[in-house]
Every structure is written in C-alpha cells, then in structure tokens.
Design a protein around this motif. Structure first.
Motif, PDB file in Angstrom:
ATOM      1  N   ALA A 266       2.570  -5.051  -9.478  1.00 43.83           N
ATOM      2  CA  ALA A 266       1.791  -6.293  -9.494  1.00 43.83           C
ATOM      3  C   ALA A 266       1.378  -6.698  -8.074  1.00 43.83           C
ATOM      4  O   ALA A 266       0.261  -7.195  -7.861  1.00 43.83           O
ATOM      5  CB  ALA A 266       2.605  -7.403 -10.152  1.00 43.83           C
ATOM      6  N   LYS A 267       2.252  -6.465  -7.111  1.00 42.40           N
ATOM      7  CA  LYS A 267       1.940  -6.827  -5.722  1.00 42.40           C
ATOM      8  C   LYS A 267       0.735  -6.062  -5.203  1.00 42.40           C
ATOM      9  O   LYS A 267      -0.150  -6.631  -4.554  1.00 42.40           O
ATOM     10  CB  LYS A 267       3.159  -6.566  -4.843  1.00 42.40           C
ATOM     11  CG  LYS A 267       2.992  -6.992  -3.389  1.00 42.40           C
ATOM     12  CD  LYS A 267       4.273  -6.721  -2.613  1.00 42.40           C
ATOM     13  CE  LYS A 267       4.129  -7.114  -1.155  1.00 42.40           C
ATOM     14  NZ  LYS A 267       5.362  -6.866  -0.378  1.00 42.40           N
ATOM     15  N   LEU A 268       0.678  -4.766  -5.509  1.00 41.40           N
ATOM     16  CA  LEU A 268      -0.457  -3.955  -5.066  1.00 41.40           C
ATOM     17  C   LEU A 268      -1.741  -4.399  -5.755  1.00 41.40           C
ATOM     18  O   LEU A 268      -2.794  -4.491  -5.109  1.00 41.40           O
ATOM     19  CB  LEU A 268      -0.186  -2.473  -5.359  1.00 41.40           C
ATOM     20  CG  LEU A 268      -1.328  -1.497  -5.018  1.00 41.40           C
ATOM     21  CD1 LEU A 268      -1.704  -1.591  -3.551  1.00 41.40           C
ATOM     22  CD2 LEU A 268      -0.939  -0.064  -5.386  1.00 41.40           C
ATOM     23  N   MET A 269      -1.671  -4.698  -7.049  1.00 41.09           N
ATOM     24  CA  MET A 269      -2.873  -5.164  -7.752  1.00 41.09           C
ATOM     25  C   MET A 269      -3.355  -6.491  -7.168  1.00 41.09           C
ATOM     26  O   MET A 269      -4.568  -6.714  -7.033  1.00 41.09           O
ATOM     27  CB  MET A 269      -2.571  -5.314  -9.247  1.00 41.09           C
ATOM     28  CG  MET A 269      -2.394  -3.991  -9.976  1.00 41.09           C
ATOM     29  SD  MET A 269      -2.419  -4.187 -11.775  1.00 41.09           S
ATOM     30  CE  MET A 269      -0.938  -5.179 -12.018  1.00 41.09           C
TER      31      MET A 269
ATOM     32  N   ILE B  83       0.857  -1.191   0.000  1.00 39.71           N
ATOM     33  CA  ILE B  83       0.000   0.000   0.000  1.00 39.71           C
ATOM     34  C   ILE B  83       0.893   1.241   0.000  1.00 39.71           C
ATOM     35  O   ILE B  83       1.777   1.372   0.852  1.00 39.71           O
ATOM     36  CB  ILE B  83      -0.917   0.002   1.236  1.00 39.71           C
ATOM     37  CG1 ILE B  83      -1.763  -1.269   1.265  1.00 39.71           C
ATOM     38  CG2 ILE B  83      -1.805   1.241   1.241  1.00 39.71           C
ATOM     39  CD1 ILE B  83      -2.578  -1.425   2.533  1.00 39.71           C
ATOM     40  N   PRO B  84       0.694   2.150  -0.951  1.00 40.46           N
ATOM     41  CA  PRO B  84       1.560   3.349  -1.012  1.00 40.46           C
ATOM     42  C   PRO B  84       1.479   4.186   0.261  1.00 40.46           C
ATOM     43  O   PRO B  84       0.431   4.267   0.909  1.00 40.46           O
ATOM     44  CB  PRO B  84       0.996   4.116  -2.224  1.00 40.46           C
ATOM     45  CG  PRO B  84       0.269   3.102  -3.029  1.00 40.46           C
ATOM     46  CD  PRO B  84      -0.282   2.103  -2.052  1.00 40.46           C
TER      47      PRO B  84
ATOM     48  N   THR C 176       1.211 -11.042 -11.912  1.00 46.31           N
ATOM     49  CA  THR C 176       2.660 -11.265 -12.006  1.00 46.31           C
ATOM     50  C   THR C 176       3.398 -10.141 -12.718  1.00 46.31           C
ATOM     51  O   THR C 176       4.629 -10.113 -12.697  1.00 46.31           O
ATOM     52  CB  THR C 176       2.936 -12.579 -12.741  1.00 46.31           C
ATOM     53  OG1 THR C 176       2.318 -12.537 -14.042  1.00 46.31           O
ATOM     54  CG2 THR C 176       2.360 -13.769 -11.966  1.00 46.31           C
ATOM     55  N   GLN C 177       2.670  -9.209 -13.362  1.00 43.74           N
ATOM     56  CA  GLN C 177       3.313  -8.130 -14.112  1.00 43.74           C
ATOM     57  C   GLN C 177       2.777  -6.782 -13.654  1.00 43.74           C
ATOM     58  O   GLN C 177       1.577  -6.645 -13.372  1.00 43.74           O
ATOM     59  CB  GLN C 177       3.053  -8.284 -15.625  1.00 43.74           C
ATOM     60  CG  GLN C 177       3.611  -9.568 -16.227  1.00 43.74           C
ATOM     61  CD  GLN C 177       5.127  -9.568 -16.250  1.00 43.74           C
ATOM     62  OE1 GLN C 177       5.768  -8.520 -16.372  1.00 43.74           O
ATOM     63  NE2 GLN C 177       5.724 -10.757 -16.127  1.00 43.74           N
ATOM     64  N   ASP C 178       3.666  -5.802 -13.553  1.00 49.82           N
ATOM     65  CA  ASP C 178       3.234  -4.436 -13.236  1.00 49.82           C
ATOM     66  C   ASP C 178       2.365  -3.891 -14.350  1.00 49.82           C
ATOM     67  O   ASP C 178       2.541  -4.219 -15.530  1.00 49.82           O
ATOM     68  CB  ASP C 178       4.440  -3.524 -13.040  1.00 49.82           C
ATOM     69  CG  ASP C 178       5.275  -3.908 -11.837  1.00 49.82           C
ATOM     70  OD1 ASP C 178       4.807  -4.737 -11.038  1.00 49.82           O
ATOM     71  OD2 ASP C 178       6.403  -3.392 -11.707  1.00 49.82           O
ATOM     72  N   PHE C 179       1.389  -3.082 -13.970  1.00 49.73           N
ATOM     73  CA  PHE C 179       0.489  -2.467 -14.951  1.00 49.73           C
ATOM     74  C   PHE C 179       0.730  -0.964 -14.919  1.00 49.73           C
ATOM     75  O   PHE C 179       0.263  -0.266 -14.026  1.00 49.73           O
ATOM     76  CB  PHE C 179      -0.960  -2.798 -14.617  1.00 49.73           C
ATOM     77  CG  PHE C 179      -1.951  -2.277 -15.633  1.00 49.73           C
ATOM     78  CD1 PHE C 179      -2.100  -2.886 -16.856  1.00 49.73           C
ATOM     79  CD2 PHE C 179      -2.727  -1.158 -15.342  1.00 49.73           C
ATOM     80  CE1 PHE C 179      -3.012  -2.403 -17.781  1.00 49.73           C
ATOM     81  CE2 PHE C 179      -3.639  -0.663 -16.252  1.00 49.73           C
ATOM     82  CZ  PHE C 179      -3.779  -1.300 -17.481  1.00 49.73           C
ATOM     83  N   PHE C 180       1.493  -0.472 -15.904  1.00 53.04           N
ATOM     84  CA  PHE C 180       1.913   0.924 -15.934  1.00 53.04           C
ATOM     85  C   PHE C 180       2.596   1.273 -14.608  1.00 53.04           C
ATOM     86  O   PHE C 180       3.617   0.706 -14.274  1.00 53.04           O
ATOM     87  CB  PHE C 180       0.734   1.847 -16.238  1.00 53.04           C
ATOM     88  CG  PHE C 180       0.204   1.669 -17.634  1.00 53.04           C
ATOM     89  CD1 PHE C 180       0.909   2.156 -18.739  1.00 53.04           C
ATOM     90  CD2 PHE C 180      -0.988   1.000 -17.871  1.00 53.04           C
ATOM     91  CE1 PHE C 180       0.428   1.985 -20.020  1.00 53.04           C
ATOM     92  CE2 PHE C 180      -1.470   0.830 -19.149  1.00 53.04           C
ATOM     93  CZ  PHE C 180      -0.756   1.318 -20.234  1.00 53.04           C
ATOM     94  N   PHE C 181       2.023   2.187 -13.829  1.00 56.37           N
ATOM     95  CA  PHE C 181       2.658   2.628 -12.581  1.00 56.37           C
ATOM     96  C   PHE C 181       2.156   1.845 -11.370  1.00 56.37           C
ATOM     97  O   PHE C 181       2.532   2.135 -10.234  1.00 56.37           O
ATOM     98  CB  PHE C 181       2.399   4.124 -12.364  1.00 56.37           C
ATOM     99  CG  PHE C 181       0.934   4.471 -12.305  1.00 56.37           C
ATOM    100  CD1 PHE C 181       0.245   4.455 -11.094  1.00 56.37           C
ATOM    101  CD2 PHE C 181       0.240   4.814 -13.461  1.00 56.37           C
ATOM    102  CE1 PHE C 181      -1.105   4.770 -11.036  1.00 56.37           C
ATOM    103  CE2 PHE C 181      -1.110   5.144 -13.406  1.00 56.37           C
ATOM    104  CZ  PHE C 181      -1.785   5.118 -12.189  1.00 56.37           C
TER     105      PHE C 181
END
Length: 427
Positions: A313-316, A171-172, A305-310
């Motif tokens: 992946a962990k947060l998603m 979480i940011p 498993t992959q980041d989505f833009f900014f």
C-alpha cells in the motif's frame, strides 16, 4: 508572437540607439512586455495570475537571500537562528513572515493559474511546451517548498522530513539507498539539513531559469484567451503596454493588500503550532501534517491503506502521489476536443465545476485532517474521481460532447459581429 501590425522598436535617444546596436536589451523588453507585444483583447482577470506568480517568485528570492544571511544550517542552532532573526535583526521579523507567507501566496496564485489552464484548455496545441514547462515549474516549487519547510528545524520540520524521505524506502531495490543518500545518513540530522538548505537556496534560481523558458515558449504562439479562438486580425489584439500593464497593476494592488494583511496581522495563521517547538527526535507529534499546499497530494498518499496482491500500500500511495502531478504532462494528448475553452464545452464544464473542483476541495481538507475515518474514505473517493477525471472522463467527454458555436473572432466575442476581421487575412 509576431504579427504584421505589431509595432517595431525604434529608439530615438542616441544612447538607446547605441545600446540597441550593441546589446539589444531595450528591444527585448519592448518585445516582451511593451507595445511590441500584442495580446488578445479579451483576457479576463484569470490571466493576471501568471504575472502575479512572477512577482511572488521575485519576493521569495529577495526575502530568501536576506534570510540566508542570518541562518545557520546546523541542527544545534537552526531553530535559534530563526528566532534570533525575528527578534534581534532589524526588520528580520518582516523578512521571515514575508518569506513564510510568500510561499503560501505563491501556491495560491499558481493553483489558480493551473486551474485556469485546465478550464480554458491552455495546454492544447500550439501551446503544449508552455504547459509542460509550467508543470516542471510546479514540481520544482514543490521540492523547494518541502526543503524550506525543514529549515526552521521545529517539530513538524523534523518529522515531516522523516516521513516524506521515508516514502522513498517504498521503492523496490533502490529505495533505502536512495533515502540514505538524500539524508546523508539514516535519519534527518546535520547532513540532511545542510543538503536541504543548499538545494532550497539553489532551486529558486533554477525555477527562474525555467520561467524564462516558459515565457519564451509563450511568446512564440502568443497568449491564449477565454474563447480559445486564435488571433485573426489587428482588431483582435491590443499592445501589452499600456493596457495589460495597467490591468496587472490593479491586480498587484489587490494582491499586495491581501499579502500585507497576512504578513502584518496574521503572520502565523498558516503555520503549524508544533513547528514553533524545537525538533525533538524522541517526541513524535500527535498529527504529522505538511504545509497546506501539499494537502491534496498527501491525502492521495494516505488513501491507499491495503496491499494490492504483491504491491504494498505504501508503494501504491507514493506512485499515486507523484502520478497525481505527472498526469498533467499528458493533458495535451488526453483531451482530444477541437475546442479549447471550457466556456463552449457544456459537458466538460459540468464535470469541471461539479466533479474536479469538489474532488480537489475534499482532498485539500482531508490532507490536513487526521488519518482516520471518515477522512480516509473521503480521500479514497476524491482520489478515485481525480484520476478518473483526467484518464477516463476527459478523453470520453472530448470525443462525444457537442461544443457550442464559437465566435468567428476574438473581437466578435467582445463587440459583436466583426466584418473587418472576416475580410482580413488570417495571421
């Protein structure tokens, strides 16, 4: 639910009259589970699981209190106190295995109870509050079960706590401070174990309070039923006692047989072997996995498993894991169909049995499998369908499908044409 034909409580014994005038507890019980509570006459055995869930909660509270008498929430001795309870305390083995397997039994019953609600539309008006409180109970159960899994302080307890609390760091801004606040430090240790033990002991009583609200909310509109048709006349209902008390009693007998079979013959079948090894922060298990009842949500977490833009992946994954349960809160408004029961919704029934159920089965399996292919791909496909079912398919199906004709009354669905119900005024 108050019907004009419902029996009123009239105590005959002098002591019961005296008690009813000063503390109407007998009246409360009579109206809640006695002859004063009228129930639809067509309830099938899926409606027994609500009562069984209450029984499981009582079992967990009783066995948990006994276990707490012999447990020490200290990382140096926590594992040994569990072993001591099993080996040296009179009937300690029974309390430990009854409590551990009782958690699994509780979740089996609750999952069936929830999916019965999905199929029969138990979340629809006027029972939205019953459903919302039920989802709150499930979330509290998840938190309680996770904290209880940490208490034995075995290998899987320690590393499960480290992985799950580590999710908050995604979480940011507030993630890492929140994680440290939960653990009382930078890694699971004495502070974390004390906090988890305190909350694990407290939360079942919070669940009990919400269960009371859940039952209270249920008694206002009354129980739903497999047809989804509301009660129209006296012939549609029967008193809860003795009819459904007897039916619940039969269900309790079946449940007790299966539950005792697990406790006495397969007490460790659902436990992870690594959790019978004392926690070692220097040795990571080859495959970290939570208890089986967390597997579908764990599979959703690992599906990203992959980041989505900014967005990492962990947060998603974390958002999707919590969103998989939070979406249930919105079901009363996502499903616009005027028909409650899936039995009279042919299109919805197909998506339920051949879409949602297989997707959940895949998520259950993949959640307990290693985080490798092809399990990750299967998790991604199943997670995609899971969210699509609730957010896309359900609203569209409820708008376009043509339901089957409903019976005029509950009695008609059981006995055929009910002319008396048609002539009687609606409740």
């Amino acid at each position: 639910m108050s019907f004009p034909w419902a029996k009123e409580y009239k105590p005959s014994h002098p002591f019961m009259k005296w008690m009813d005038d000063r503390l109407p507890l007998p009246r409360l019980v009579y109206n809640a589970v006695g002859s004063g509570y009228e129930v639809p006459r067509n309830l099938n055995y899926f409606w027994n699981f609500g009562f069984l869930a209450g029984l499981c909660l009582v079992l967990q509270i009783v066995t948990g209190i006994v276990m707490a008498m012999h447990y020490a929430s200290n990382t140096a001795v926590a594992f040994d106190t569990i072993e001591m309870t099993v080996r040296d305390v009179n009937w300690g083995w029974l309390m430990r295995y009854a409590h551990a397997n009782g958690a699994s039994a509780f979740f089996v019953v609750i999952y069936i109870h929830i999916f019965r609600g999905f199929f029969y539309g138990s979340y629809k008006a006027p029972r939205e509050m019953v459903w919302l409180l039920g989802v709150v109970i499930f979330l509290l159960m998840m938190a309680t079960a996770f904290m209880g899994y940490v208490l034995p302080w075995g290998q899987m307890s320690f590393w499960g706590a480290k992985v799950i609390t580590g999710l908050f760091s995604a979480i940011p801004l507030v993630g890492e401070p929140l994680q440290q606040w939960l653990l009382g430090g930078f890694a699971p240790d004495n502070a974390a174990l004390n906090r988890f033990f305190s909350l694990h002991y407290l939360l079942p009583f919070v669940i009990l309070g919400v269960v009371i609200l859940h039952i209270w909310a249920l008694h206002i509109p009354g129980s739903s039923n497999p047809t989804g048709v509301e009660v129209k006349s006296e012939s549609d209902t029967v008193p809860f006692y003795p009819y459904y008390v007897a039916k619940d009693g039969w269900a309790i007998g079946v449940f007790a047989f299966l539950y005792c079979a697990m406790v006495f013959f397969f007490p460790n079948a659902l436990g992870h072997p690594d959790n019978y090894i004392p926690a070692n922060p220097m040795s990571t298990p080859a495959h970290i996995v939570p208890e089986w009842y967390f597997w579908p949500f764990y599979a959703i977490l690992r599906a990203f498993t992959q980041d989505f833009f900014f967005i990492p992946a962990k947060l998603m994954g974390v958002l999707a894991m919590f969103g998989a349960i939070l979406v249930w809160f919105f079901l009363p408004w996502l499903d616009k169909s005027p028909v409650r029961s899936g039995s009279y919704r042919p299109l919805y029934k197909k998506f339920f049995w051949f879409g949602l159920i297989p997707a959940m089965a895949v998520l259950f399996y993949c959640g307990g499998a290693p985080a490798e292919e092809p399990y990750v791909m299967f998790s991604q496909i199943a997670a995609l369908y899971y969210f699509a079912h609730f957010l896309i398919i359900l609203p569209i199906v409820s708008a376009i499908e043509k339901p089957l004709p409903l019976p005029y009354s509950i009695t008609e669905s059981v006995l055929g044409e009910d002319e008396a119900a048609k002539l009687a005024p609606s409740a």
